[in-house]
Design an enzyme around this catalytic site. Structure first.
Site, PDB file in Angstrom:
ATOM      1  N   SER A  94       5.669  -2.754  -4.235  1.00 56.30           N
ATOM      2  CA  SER A  94       6.532  -2.951  -5.413  1.00 56.30           C
ATOM      3  C   SER A  94       5.735  -3.089  -6.710  1.00 56.30           C
ATOM      4  CB  SER A  94       7.429  -4.180  -5.214  1.00 56.30           C
ATOM      5  OG  SER A  94       6.643  -5.345  -5.103  1.00 56.30           O
ATOM      6  N   HIS A  99      -3.141  -4.135  -3.894  1.00 58.04           N
ATOM      7  CA  HIS A  99      -3.270  -5.563  -3.596  1.00 58.04           C
ATOM      8  C   HIS A  99      -3.262  -5.788  -2.096  1.00 58.04           C
ATOM      9  CE1 HIS A  99       0.920  -4.507  -4.457  1.00 58.04           C
ATOM     10  NE2 HIS A  99       1.279  -5.371  -3.544  1.00 58.04           N
ATOM     11  N   HIS A 101      -2.420  -8.515   0.738  1.00 55.92           N
ATOM     12  CA  HIS A 101      -1.728  -9.772   1.051  1.00 55.92           C
ATOM     13  C   HIS A 101      -2.526 -10.509   2.122  1.00 55.92           C
ATOM     14  CE1 HIS A 101       2.369  -8.686  -0.651  1.00 55.92           C
ATOM     15  NE2 HIS A 101       1.885  -7.468  -0.491  1.00 55.92           N
TER      16      HIS A 101
HETATM   17  P1  AMP Z   1       4.160  -5.527  -2.615  1.00 56.77           P
HETATM   18  O1  AMP Z   1       5.624  -5.612  -2.282  1.00 56.77           O
HETATM   19  O2  AMP Z   1       3.282  -5.262  -1.441  1.00 56.77           O
HETATM   20  O3  AMP Z   1       3.919  -4.574  -3.768  1.00 56.77           O
HETATM   21  O4  AMP Z   1       3.748  -6.972  -3.101  1.00 56.77           O
HETATM   22  C1  AMP Z   1       3.881  -7.402  -4.408  1.00 56.77           C
HETATM   23  C2  AMP Z   1       3.849  -8.888  -4.376  1.00 56.77           C
HETATM   24  O5  AMP Z   1       3.615  -9.355  -5.682  1.00 56.77           O
HETATM   25  C3  AMP Z   1       5.147  -9.545  -3.898  1.00 56.77           C
HETATM   26  O6  AMP Z   1       4.868 -10.322  -2.746  1.00 56.77           O
HETATM   27  C4  AMP Z   1       5.575 -10.394  -5.095  1.00 56.77           C
HETATM   28  O7  AMP Z   1       6.158 -11.604  -4.717  1.00 56.77           O
HETATM   29  C5  AMP Z   1       4.254 -10.591  -5.827  1.00 56.77           C
HETATM   30  N1  AMP Z   1       4.347 -10.850  -7.246  1.00 56.77           N
HETATM   31  C6  AMP Z   1       5.065 -10.175  -8.169  1.00 56.77           C
HETATM   32  N2  AMP Z   1       4.877 -10.703  -9.402  1.00 56.77           N
HETATM   33  C7  AMP Z   1       4.013 -11.739  -9.249  1.00 56.77           C
HETATM   34  C8  AMP Z   1       3.430 -12.695 -10.136  1.00 56.77           C
HETATM   35  N3  AMP Z   1       3.689 -12.697 -11.440  1.00 56.77           N
HETATM   36  N4  AMP Z   1       2.587 -13.631  -9.619  1.00 56.77           N
HETATM   37  C9  AMP Z   1       2.316 -13.640  -8.295  1.00 56.77           C
HETATM   38  N5  AMP Z   1       2.825 -12.764  -7.413  1.00 56.77           N
HETATM   39  C10 AMP Z   1       3.676 -11.831  -7.875  1.00 56.77           C
END
Ligand code: AMP
Length: 113
Positions: A94, A99, A101
């Site tokens: 998203s 990144h 996790h």
């Molecule tokens: P993905 O779905 O693999 O792209 O993971 C994106 C992650 O970013 C999700 O787990 C969100 O909760 C996290 N996320 C989005 N905005 C922020 C933010 N401002 N600070 C920390 N985490 C975030």
């Protein structure tokens, strides 16, 4: 590459709970944690996704994995943990900044949804 929420965290124009930082990467707690420990580890170099990684990024990608293991130790995940990179639409990505996790602190189900 367009600015993302993660490049703003690197630039410190928006806040984050930063857990680790070095010249190459930054780790901070996910704003919507899916486990008791949920940290995101990002390269400072703005790579769009895992699909955009080049051969020349191999040392950086290795560094991210090594830092993930060090963070897991530091965060007390001695029972195990999961390291996940979502890639593209079907992978559930998203935010268009690569990144990693790091999830742990509870037993994690498999397979993911
Ligand atoms: P993905 O779905 O693999 O792209 O993971 C994106 C992650 O970013 C999700 O787990 C969100 O909760 C996290 N996320 C989005 N905005 C922020 C933010 N401002 N600070 C920390 N985490 C975030």
């Amino acid at each position: 590459m367009a600015d993302t929420v993660f490049s703003k965290i690197i630039a410190r124009t928006i806040p984050a709970r930063i857990e680790y930082e070095d010249d190459l990467c930054m780790a901070f707690h996910d704003v919507s944690p899916q486990a008791p420990v949920h940290v995101l580890l990002i390269p400072k170099q703005p790579i769009r996704s895992l699909a955009a990684v080049q051969e020349a990024d191999s040392p950086l990608m290795g560094h991210l994995i090594v830092v993930a293991t060090q963070l897991a130790l530091r965060l007390g995940l001695e029972n195990g943990y999961r390291v996940v990179i979502n890639c593209g639409c079907d992978g559930g990505q998203s935010v268009d900044h690569l990144h990693v996790h790091l999830l742990g602190g509870r037993s994690l189900a498999w397979p993911p949804g």
